[in-house]
Motif scaffolding. Structure first.
Motif, PDB file in Angstrom:
ATOM      1  N   SER A 171      15.429  73.654  63.650  1.00  0.00           N
ATOM      2  CA  SER A 171      14.685  72.452  63.243  1.00  0.00           C
ATOM      3  C   SER A 171      13.495  72.874  62.381  1.00  0.00           C
ATOM      4  CB  SER A 171      14.164  71.707  64.469  1.00  0.00           C
ATOM      5  OG  SER A 171      15.222  71.438  65.345  1.00  0.00           O
ATOM      6  N   ASP A 185      17.993  76.918  67.556  1.00  0.00           N
ATOM      7  CA  ASP A 185      17.258  75.762  67.043  1.00  0.00           C
ATOM      8  C   ASP A 185      16.676  76.063  65.658  1.00  0.00           C
ATOM      9  OD1 ASP A 185      15.856  73.496  66.583  1.00  0.00           O
ATOM     10  OD2 ASP A 185      14.776  73.496  68.490  1.00  0.00           O
ATOM     11  N   ASP A 194      18.853  66.172  62.152  1.00  0.00           N
ATOM     12  CA  ASP A 194      18.919  66.571  63.565  1.00  0.00           C
ATOM     13  C   ASP A 194      20.379  66.614  64.010  1.00  0.00           C
ATOM     14  OD1 ASP A 194      18.093  67.652  65.902  1.00  0.00           O
ATOM     15  OD2 ASP A 194      17.400  65.785  66.794  1.00  0.00           O
TER      16      ASP A 194
END
Ligand code: GUN
Ligand code: ZN
Length: 433
Positions: A58, A56, A26
């Motif tokens: 992730s 993003d 992260d």
């Protein structure tokens, strides 16, 4: 500026000297004008830059873009010609296709296929074996520039022992090479590589012409083939009256800007010479296996201090993915038993990124995610429920996840690719813009 959020893996310190995998879970990279300005935890960097756009990433892993140090542009359409040793494969598969690039329109189509293949595999920098035809070399430089791919390439030259429609002569080679270098070397992300095909197919005057071009173009690289196949090596020794590395070195073609592909069967003297000159070797495991060339003696290269990086060697190599080549490098060392060099996933990532960047003289620009480097990156995010997605979901740690990427990953798992902060390929169109 853009804040890229995700789990970043890279290898800034050499695992062959004890360096470990660097993991930023992260994490975030702050990118401005294509350059990484800061790295840290997402929470920390977000706090400092609350207004910046966030991309993003992730739910997958972000790796540095791969650096392919040996790949043939004209051979993308003939990948998969299995069942032959080198010289037969050249005659029957590779060179008939290379002759078709005499037609610039055909070459332009091949260039599109080629650049798409590289970028789709997460490769952002490549040392590209060009074509025997100067207009075709223009097409690959132009297509790479259009897409943004960082390539070093050049005119391939030969004047003996292969099909005659691929021949040049020393004067023409000099003239066409210098003209190509004038058009492309140092323009955008492009650089020029002097490219004798292999000393088997190049007379002494032609290698002298190569040396002239190398001297005339500051910062140009030199790339060719060496010690790939035992029949080829015997022929070179007979023709040149010396060992394979010396056949280049006696023309001044072996130096820190030289990358020679394969080197499966070197003598200790040749390894010593390569090390003394600071030259690098492109290890191409899928090609070495497909053509039955042999198992790469990595431990001997390490022992002599010869720099090694990875090459896909498309089209003798069986695809563009350096994940596949990394697995092949690991397997080859396993098969060598006692003589093999054990490789961890961290070694494989280093070989496919930082080692390649260094071999190409681009180590200060690309290869890892340290601040100051260009943001050349790939997001590995497999489709749900695939074996790789399952494996990553159950990985013990980042090293284990990386092992699974090398074992199971393919270009289908490369969701998006950036070069110098620009999105150049994505299978997730919502990310564009
Ligand atoms: N040696 C000379 N040309 C080639 C080529 O195109 N591929 C490989 N693997 N080796 C070569
Ligand atoms: Zn090759």
């Amino acid at each position: 500026m853009t804040l890229f959020r995700g789990t970043f893996l890279d290898t800034p310190s050499d695992p062959f000297s004890g360096g470990e995998l660097r993991t930023e879970q992260d994490g975030a990279l702050l990118v401005r004008d294509g350059v990484i300005r800061a790295r840290g935890s997402f929470a920390g960097l977000r706090g400092q830059h609350p207004e910046e756009e966030v991309v993003d990433l992730s739910g997958g892993f972000v790796l540095p873009g791969f650096v392919d140090t040996h790949v043939h542009f004209p051979q993308v359409r003939v990948i998969g010609g299995l069942g032959m040793p080198l010289l037969d494969w050249l005659d029957q598969t590779a060179l008939p296709e290379e002759a078709r690039l005499a037609d610039p329109a055909y070459a332009a189509g091949v260039a599109t296929d080629f650049v798409r293949g590289l970028v789709g595999a997460g490769t952002t920098t490549a040392l590209v074996f060009g074509s025997h035809f100067a207009p075709a070399v223009d097409t690959v430089f132009a297509e790479a520039a259009r897409v943004g791919l960082r390539i070093t390439s050049g005119l391939v030259v030969s004047d003996r022992l292969i099909r005659e429609d691929l021949f040049t002569d020393p004067d023409r080679a000099r003239e066409e090479s210098l003209a190509l270098a004038a058009r492309w070397h140092g323009v955008g992300r492009a650089r020029y590589a002097v490219t004798p095909r292999f000393s088997l197919s190049c007379s002494e005057p032609l290698l002298e012409a190569c040396a002239d071009v190398l001297r005339a173009v500051p910062g140009a690289m030199l790339t060719s083939h060496v010690n790939e196949n035992t029949r080829e090596i015997a022929t070179v020794e007979e023709l040149c009256g010396c060992d394979y590395v010396t056949s280049y070195d006696r023309h001044g073609l072996v130096g820190p800007g030289t990358v020679l592909a394969h080197n499966v069967h070197p003598t200790d003297a040749e390894l010593g010479l390569l090390a003394a000159r600071g030259a690098a070797v492109a290890h191409c495991p899928s090609s070495n296996a497909a053509l039955g060339s042999g198992l790469f003696p990595l431990a001997r290269h390490r022992a002599h201090g010869v720099r090694v990086a990875m090459g896909s060697d498309v089209g003798a190599g069986t695809g563009f993915s350096l994940l596949k080549e990394g697995l092949g490098a690991y397997v080859a060392q396993q098969l060598l038993g006692e003589a093999g060099h054990p490789l961890t996933p961290t070694h494989l990532l280093h070989l496919a990124t930082v080692a390649g960047a260094e071999a190409l003289g681009l180590g200060a620009a690309v290869g890892d995610f340290s601040p100051g480097r260009r943001f050349d990156a790939q997001w590995i995010k497999p489709a749900p429920s695939t074996p790789l997605a399952v494996g990553l979901a159950h990985a013990a740690d980042a090293g284990d996840a990386l092992a699974k990427m090398f074992a199971l990953g393919t270009p289908a798992d490369v969701r998006s690719v950036w070069i110098e902060g620009e999105l150049v390929n994505t299978s997730a169109p919502h990310l564009v813009g």
